[in-house]
Design a protein around this motif. Structure first.
Motif, PDB file in Angstrom:
ATOM      1  N   GLY A 114       0.818  -1.206   0.000  1.00 15.85           N
ATOM      2  CA  GLY A 114       0.000   0.000   0.000  1.00 15.85           C
ATOM      3  C   GLY A 114       0.848   1.250   0.000  1.00 15.85           C
ATOM      4  O   GLY A 114       0.527   2.237  -0.677  1.00 15.85           O
ATOM      5  N   ALA A 115       1.959   1.212   0.736  1.00 13.23           N
ATOM      6  CA  ALA A 115       2.851   2.364   0.814  1.00 13.23           C
ATOM      7  C   ALA A 115       3.617   2.588  -0.484  1.00 13.23           C
ATOM      8  O   ALA A 115       4.123   3.682  -0.729  1.00 13.23           O
ATOM      9  N   ALA A 116       3.706   1.562  -1.325  1.00 11.50           N
ATOM     10  CA  ALA A 116       4.335   1.705  -2.638  1.00 11.50           C
ATOM     11  C   ALA A 116       3.328   2.180  -3.683  1.00 11.50           C
ATOM     12  O   ALA A 116       3.639   3.016  -4.537  1.00 11.50           O
ATOM     13  N   VAL A 117       2.120   1.652  -3.607  1.00  3.17           N
ATOM     14  CA  VAL A 117       1.086   2.005  -4.580  1.00  3.17           C
ATOM     15  C   VAL A 117       0.657   3.465  -4.432  1.00  3.17           C
ATOM     16  O   VAL A 117       0.389   4.155  -5.433  1.00  3.17           O
ATOM     17  N   THR A 118       0.619   3.959  -3.199  1.00  2.00           N
ATOM     18  CA  THR A 118       0.174   5.339  -2.962  1.00  2.00           C
ATOM     19  C   THR A 118       1.039   6.365  -3.703  1.00  2.00           C
ATOM     20  O   THR A 118       0.505   7.193  -4.450  1.00  2.00           O
ATOM     21  N   PRO A 119       2.369   6.351  -3.565  1.00  2.00           N
ATOM     22  CA  PRO A 119       3.173   7.305  -4.332  1.00  2.00           C
ATOM     23  C   PRO A 119       3.193   6.997  -5.831  1.00  2.00           C
ATOM     24  O   PRO A 119       3.372   7.911  -6.654  1.00  2.00           O
ATOM     25  N   PHE A 120       2.994   5.730  -6.191  1.00  2.11           N
ATOM     26  CA  PHE A 120       2.905   5.413  -7.623  1.00  2.11           C
ATOM     27  C   PHE A 120       1.683   6.088  -8.238  1.00  2.11           C
ATOM     28  O   PHE A 120       1.765   6.665  -9.327  1.00  2.11           O
ATOM     29  N   ASN A 121       0.557   6.020  -7.536  1.00  6.30           N
ATOM     30  CA  ASN A 121      -0.653   6.694  -8.021  1.00  6.30           C
ATOM     31  C   ASN A 121      -0.426   8.198  -8.120  1.00  6.30           C
ATOM     32  O   ASN A 121      -0.943   8.857  -9.026  1.00  6.30           O
ATOM     33  N   LEU A 122       0.339   8.727  -7.180  1.00  2.00           N
ATOM     34  CA  LEU A 122       0.690  10.145  -7.219  1.00  2.00           C
ATOM     35  C   LEU A 122       1.493  10.452  -8.484  1.00  2.00           C
ATOM     36  O   LEU A 122       1.266  11.474  -9.136  1.00  2.00           O
ATOM     37  N   MET A 123       2.404   9.581  -8.828  1.00  2.84           N
ATOM     38  CA  MET A 123       3.218   9.766 -10.036  1.00  2.84           C
ATOM     39  C   MET A 123       2.339   9.867 -11.281  1.00  2.84           C
ATOM     40  O   MET A 123       2.592  10.700 -12.159  1.00  2.84           O
ATOM     41  N   GLU A 124       1.338   9.036 -11.366  1.00  3.55           N
ATOM     42  CA  GLU A 124       0.441   9.066 -12.526  1.00  3.55           C
ATOM     43  C   GLU A 124      -0.268  10.418 -12.628  1.00  3.55           C
ATOM     44  O   GLU A 124      -0.399  10.984 -13.719  1.00  3.55           O
ATOM     45  N   LYS A 125      -0.713  10.927 -11.495  1.00  4.33           N
ATOM     46  CA  LYS A 125      -1.386  12.234 -11.473  1.00  4.33           C
ATOM     47  C   LYS A 125      -0.416  13.353 -11.874  1.00  4.33           C
ATOM     48  O   LYS A 125      -0.798  14.302 -12.567  1.00  4.33           O
ATOM     49  N   ALA A 162       8.206  11.255  -5.395  1.00  5.11           N
ATOM     50  CA  ALA A 162       7.258  10.146  -5.281  1.00  5.11           C
ATOM     51  C   ALA A 162       7.918   8.836  -5.695  1.00  5.11           C
ATOM     52  O   ALA A 162       7.692   7.787  -5.071  1.00  5.11           O
ATOM     53  N   TRP A 163       8.753   8.894  -6.714  1.00 10.35           N
ATOM     54  CA  TRP A 163       9.442   7.695  -7.198  1.00 10.35           C
ATOM     55  C   TRP A 163      10.383   7.130  -6.122  1.00 10.35           C
ATOM     56  O   TRP A 163      10.457   5.918  -5.907  1.00 10.35           O
ATOM     57  N   LEU A 164      11.068   8.016  -5.413  1.00 11.84           N
ATOM     58  CA  LEU A 164      11.931   7.561  -4.320  1.00 11.84           C
ATOM     59  C   LEU A 164      11.119   6.829  -3.256  1.00 11.84           C
ATOM     60  O   LEU A 164      11.582   5.833  -2.675  1.00 11.84           O
ATOM     61  N   ASN A 165       9.902   7.304  -3.014  1.00  9.43           N
ATOM     62  CA  ASN A 165       9.041   6.662  -2.020  1.00  9.43           C
ATOM     63  C   ASN A 165       8.511   5.321  -2.510  1.00  9.43           C
ATOM     64  O   ASN A 165       8.296   4.413  -1.706  1.00  9.43           O
ATOM     65  N   VAL A 166       8.306   5.197  -3.805  1.00  6.69           N
ATOM     66  CA  VAL A 166       7.952   3.890  -4.363  1.00  6.69           C
ATOM     67  C   VAL A 166       9.116   2.921  -4.164  1.00  6.69           C
ATOM     68  O   VAL A 166       8.951   1.806  -3.653  1.00  6.69           O
ATOM     69  N   LEU A 167      10.299   3.368  -4.530  1.00  5.20           N
ATOM     70  CA  LEU A 167      11.476   2.503  -4.492  1.00  5.20           C
ATOM     71  C   LEU A 167      11.820   2.021  -3.089  1.00  5.20           C
ATOM     72  O   LEU A 167      12.162   0.843  -2.894  1.00  5.20           O
ATOM     73  N   ILE A 168      11.750   2.910  -2.108  1.00  5.85           N
ATOM     74  CA  ILE A 168      12.145   2.506  -0.756  1.00  5.85           C
ATOM     75  C   ILE A 168      11.201   1.448  -0.190  1.00  5.85           C
ATOM     76  O   ILE A 168      11.613   0.594   0.602  1.00  5.85           O
ATOM     77  N   ASN A 169       9.950   1.482  -0.616  1.00  6.53           N
ATOM     78  CA  ASN A 169       9.007   0.454  -0.180  1.00  6.53           C
ATOM     79  C   ASN A 169       9.162  -0.832  -0.980  1.00  6.53           C
ATOM     80  O   ASN A 169       9.063  -1.935  -0.425  1.00  6.53           O
ATOM     81  N   LEU A 170       9.443  -0.704  -2.271  1.00  3.08           N
ATOM     82  CA  LEU A 170       9.664  -1.901  -3.087  1.00  3.08           C
ATOM     83  C   LEU A 170      10.844  -2.711  -2.571  1.00  3.08           C
ATOM     84  O   LEU A 170      10.864  -3.946  -2.687  1.00  3.08           O
ATOM     85  N   SER A 171      11.826  -2.041  -1.999  1.00  5.03           N
ATOM     86  CA  SER A 171      13.038  -2.729  -1.531  1.00  5.03           C
ATOM     87  C   SER A 171      12.764  -3.719  -0.403  1.00  5.03           C
ATOM     88  O   SER A 171      13.582  -4.604  -0.151  1.00  5.03           O
ATOM     89  N   SER A 172      11.609  -3.587   0.251  1.00  5.25           N
ATOM     90  CA  SER A 172      11.278  -4.487   1.362  1.00  5.25           C
ATOM     91  C   SER A 172      10.133  -5.433   1.043  1.00  5.25           C
ATOM     92  O   SER A 172       9.697  -6.202   1.902  1.00  5.25           O
ATOM     93  N   ILE A 173       9.646  -5.385  -0.184  1.00  2.00           N
ATOM     94  CA  ILE A 173       8.521  -6.232  -0.588  1.00  2.00           C
ATOM     95  C   ILE A 173       9.038  -7.542  -1.175  1.00  2.00           C
ATOM     96  O   ILE A 173       9.943  -7.548  -2.014  1.00  2.00           O
ATOM     97  N   GLU A 174       8.460  -8.650  -0.742  1.00  2.00           N
ATOM     98  CA  GLU A 174       8.942  -9.982  -1.122  1.00  2.00           C
ATOM     99  C   GLU A 174       8.278 -10.543  -2.372  1.00  2.00           C
ATOM    100  O   GLU A 174       8.757 -11.531  -2.930  1.00  2.00           O
TER     101      GLU A 174
END
Length: 208
Positions: A114-125, A162-174
């Motif tokens: 959820g924490a990765a999708v939220t900034p990703f959605n922001l990127m689209e906007k 926003a992209w940095l916030n996507v990446l930092i969360n992706l780094s911990s997703i399995e």
């Protein structure tokens, strides 16, 4: 109290405090809101001017779309902090038994997604906001041309933040498939958005 309802000084103070949220994600959403607000302002300063009568309808449409995006981006300021808080809440879950540890891990992975999708959605906007801003060049009040450049700069910073916030969360997703999907699509948005922002800035430099 919602972040968006705070006075500017109050928001800046809490942003600069030792509170873990709001952080870079909410700051990025605010930068995006500032960017599209400037684009909206330029449209407002163009509508009704005889010199730009040929673009009246287009500017009115742009103004309405910018207003809609402005509202969405303001909401995003709180959405990012809410997503972070969901992750933080997981660490308060019990972990005494193996079952509790498993449940905690599942909850953490869900919250991280959820924490990765939220900034990703922001990127689209933000990319949509950049496209709108680009569409105003040469059709809007030339006295406010510099404001379109500042809009692009705010939006570019917001996109990269926003992209940095996507990446930092992706780094911990399995979930490898999830990570691959959002990394690939995020990279496309960054490339697309940065190009538009840079094109806008260069054209504004040439105009002014």
């Amino acid at each position: 109290m919602k972040l968006v309802d705070m006075q500017l000084k109050e928001f800046v103070n809490v942003l600069g405090s030792d509170a873990p949220a709001p952080g870079g994600g909410s700051a990025s959403a605010l930068a995006a809101a500032q960017g599209i607000s400037l684009t909206k302002m330029v449209a407002e300063l163009t509508i009704g001017k005889k010199k730009y009568a040929d673009f009246e309808t287009e500017m009115k449409n742009l103004q309405q779309k910018a207003a809609d995006l402005q509202a969405e981006l303001l909401v995003a300021i709180d959405e990012d902090t809410a997503a972070f808080n969901q992750v933080s809440a997981v660490f308060e879950m019990p972990k005494s038994s193996e079952e509790e540890k498993k449940e905690r891990r599942r909850a953490l992975q869900k919250a991280l997604q959820g924490a990765a999708v939220t900034p990703f959605n922001l990127m689209e906007k933000i990319v949509t906001a950049l496209e709108l801003t680009q569409g105003a060049i040469g059709k809007s009040n030339s006295n406010a041309a510099s404001d379109l450049g500042v809009a692009a700069l705010n939006l570019k910073a917001a996109l990269q933040g926003a992209w940095l916030n996507v990446l930092i969360n992706l780094s911990s997703i399995e979930d490898d498939a999830f990570v691959l999907k959002y990394r690939k699509n995020g990279e496309k948005l960054v490339k697309q958005g940065n190009k538009i922002a840079d094109d806008i800035y260069q054209k504004i430099i040439e105009i002014i």
